[in-house]
Design a protein around this motif. Structure first.
Motif, short mmCIF file in Angstrom:
data_model
loop_
_atom_site.label_atom_id
_atom_site.label_comp_id
_atom_site.label_asym_id
_atom_site.label_seq_id
_atom_site.Cartn_x
_atom_site.Cartn_y
_atom_site.Cartn_z
N SER A 9 0.84 -1.20 0.00
CA SER A 9 0.00 0.00 0.00
C SER A 9 0.87 1.24 0.00
CB SER A 9 -0.93 0.00 1.22
OG SER A 9 -0.18 -0.01 2.41
N GLY A 36 -2.35 4.54 2.95
CA GLY A 36 -2.16 3.57 1.89
C GLY A 36 -3.30 2.58 1.80
N GLY A 37 -3.66 2.19 0.57
CA GLY A 37 -4.77 1.28 0.36
C GLY A 37 -6.10 1.99 0.59
N GLY A 198 -4.39 -3.83 -2.37
CA GLY A 198 -3.31 -2.96 -1.89
C GLY A 198 -3.17 -1.66 -2.64
N THR A 200 -3.99 2.07 -3.67
CA THR A 200 -4.65 3.24 -3.11
C THR A 200 -5.49 3.87 -4.22
OG1 THR A 200 -2.80 3.63 -1.59
CG2 THR A 200 -4.30 5.49 -2.00
#
Length: 515
Positions: A9, A36-37, A198, A200
């Motif tokens: 991520s 992230g993600g 994973g 973003t």
């Protein structure tokens, strides 16, 4: 499949980012952090700065100040190659794949397979591209022409193209603007799968209901400033998020009367058993009969590609009629030109405002007066550029178009302001029948409410044929709704409208009687 590819991520940090276009401030000191993600929505009205921020992340516009970091590492600014190398990919609202190419050719153009320099083989290329598409969860015939694909398939292909680069950050700009409701739901399911792998995901959206349905966090931009930075979507309900976007009292959506039409009303537009030649991008009409009366809005629902465009083109004079008749204000116009129909009082809000509604490279005043000049309205054979500019300025101001100069190209306006420009041109003197195709597609809350109110007021003196993929819009505005399916009218509905019944008609299903 894409859900089997787990990526590291990648957080996104924007610090004091500003973007100026001359004296215009598109982004003003924006700072936010996206973990992230997950799925992160960026929302705001037209001109709020959403797409500008996305384009800055993609390296397509040059910031005046500030920085962008991915996982704490500075991202080189105004550098598309560096952005792609860092794992940023963007699917634009306007699709980028060349329409004349096959799927395989288009994908190879963007993502060459870098095979050996052996002679080119279209069969080998198709097989190679098909394998690469399947690897990112896309099932499409690689030999199909881009121009032949329905809009939801194009959307899937564009996302697949972006996923082939194994992005860490995927930006989708208004991905639902061209999709019907059921297609949007399928898109959101795919977006969640992509985020779970994973990636973003940054979504630029307009519809509040969609934001709350799919996003983990929400960032609200207003007038180029950030008024809410990466807040959990559960922090808002629909009204609270709408309030944050608008920044003032919420617009009131038009509600039509539920009264059944008066048989004494005058028929202004009539199609009698109309059939059209085959349309490569849509179902052709097959013996369609439809009347639209004065003081009435007739909504047209249907899954895209089932004859809506053929219906509009037949009404305005752009389709080849093979049988049947069309009457406008009681006058047979079956073989009449677009210009003749405009002189009779027909106006149109086209499906695609940028490619069909305006000339993006021409000035604002030229776009506004084009309709007037086409029918010779009030010119008497003489054309005064000064007078035309004065008329254009008055029309733009009357419709509250935000612009800097009459000479600026129409393509420099935001989507909402382009739509207002089209309204300024089409709803001038003499309009008796309006054919409106997706009049609010891609518009923000404020612009949508403005268009709804305009259509409602216009119906007090005219007839309106309203084509929309948004059932909520049709329910709010229509006196009557017809459903198009495979080029025919599959059902006619009166208020109070039943979403389940209309939805069933759209897909050719039949509901069991409730009694």
């Amino acid at each position: 499949m894409v859900d089997e590819i787990i990526r590291d991520s990648c957080s996104v940090e924007v610090t004091h980012l500003s973007v100026h276009f001359g004296l215009f401030v598109a982004l003003d000191d924006i700072s936010l952090t996206l973990s992230g993600g997950g799925v992160h929505a960026i929302v705001g009205q037209n001109g709020a700065g959403k797409t500008t921020m996305a384009r800055a992340l993609m390296g397509l516009v040059e910031p005046s100040a500030g920085s962008i970091s991915l996982n704490g590492k500075p991202l080189p600014l105004y550098n598309v190659k560096a952005a792609k190398a860092s794992g940023v990919e963007m699917v634009h609202q306007a699709f980028s794949l060349p329409p004349s190419a096959t799927v395989a050719e288009a994908i190879e153009f963007f993502h060459p397979s870098r095979r050996s320099l052996r002679p080119f083989s279209s069969i080998a290329l198709s097989e190679n591209v098909q394998q690469r598409l399947l690897a990112v969860g896309v099932k499409i015939d690689p030999t199909a022409r881009i121009s032949s694909l329905p809009v939801e398939t194009l959307q899937s292909l564009e996302i697949g193209r972006a996923l082939m680069s194994h992005p860490r950050v995927l930006i989708l700009d208004e991905p639902t603007a061209v999709l019907a409701p059921q297609e949007s739901e399928a898109l959101f399911a795919r977006v969640r799968t992509i985020a779970a792998s994973g990636v973003t995901v940054l979504l630029i959206l307009h519809k509040v209901r969609e934001v709350l349905a799919v996003a983990d966090t929400v960032t609200v931009l207003r007038g180029g400033k950030c008024v809410a930075a990466s807040l959990p979507s559960r922090s808002f309900d629909e009204r609270e998020l709408s309030q944050a976007i608008i920044g003032q009292g919420l617009p009131t959506e038009s509600q039509r009367s539920a009264e059944v039409g008066d048989n004494r009303r005058t028929t202004l537009l009539q199609l009698e058993a109309v059939s059209t030649q085959k349309n490569p991008g849509d179902a052709s009409l097959e013996r369609v009969s439809l009347e639209v009366h004065d003081h009435e809005i007739v909504g047209v629902a249907g899954v895209e590609g089932n004859g809506q465009r053929s219906l509009v083109e037949a009404a305005v004079g752009l389709a080849n009629i093979t049988s049947g008749t069309i009457a406008l204000l009681g006058q047979d116009v079956t073989k009449s030109s677009v210009t003749t129909r405009r002189r009779t009082g027909l106006r149109i809000i086209p499906f695609e405002r940028l490619s069909e509604g305006v000339s993006t490279s021409r000035s604002l005043w030229e776009n506004v007066v084009a309709g007037q000049l086409a029918i010779g309205q009030n010119t008497f054979g003489f054309v005064s550029p000064r007078k035309l500019r004065e008329n254009a300025r008055a029309a733009l101001d009357r419709w509250s178009v935000k612009y800097q100069s009459l000479d600026q190209p129409a393509g420099s306006l935001s989507g909402g302001n382009v739509q207002r420009l089209i309204l300024a041109r089409e709803l001038g003197e003499g309009v008796r029948v309006l054919v409106a195709a997706h009049p609010t597609r891609g518009l923000d809350l404020g612009a949508t409410a403005f268009v709804h109110q305009t259509l409602s007021e216009l119906s007090e003196s005219s007839a309106i044929l309203l084509v929309s993929a948004d059932l909520d819009e049709l329910f709010a505005l229509s006196d009557r709704i017809v459903v198009m399916l495979a080029g025919r009218i599959a059902g006619t509905f009166l208020p109070p409208f039943d979403r389940r019944e209309i939805g069933a008609a759209m897909v050719g299903a039949h509901l069991e009687a409730s009694h």
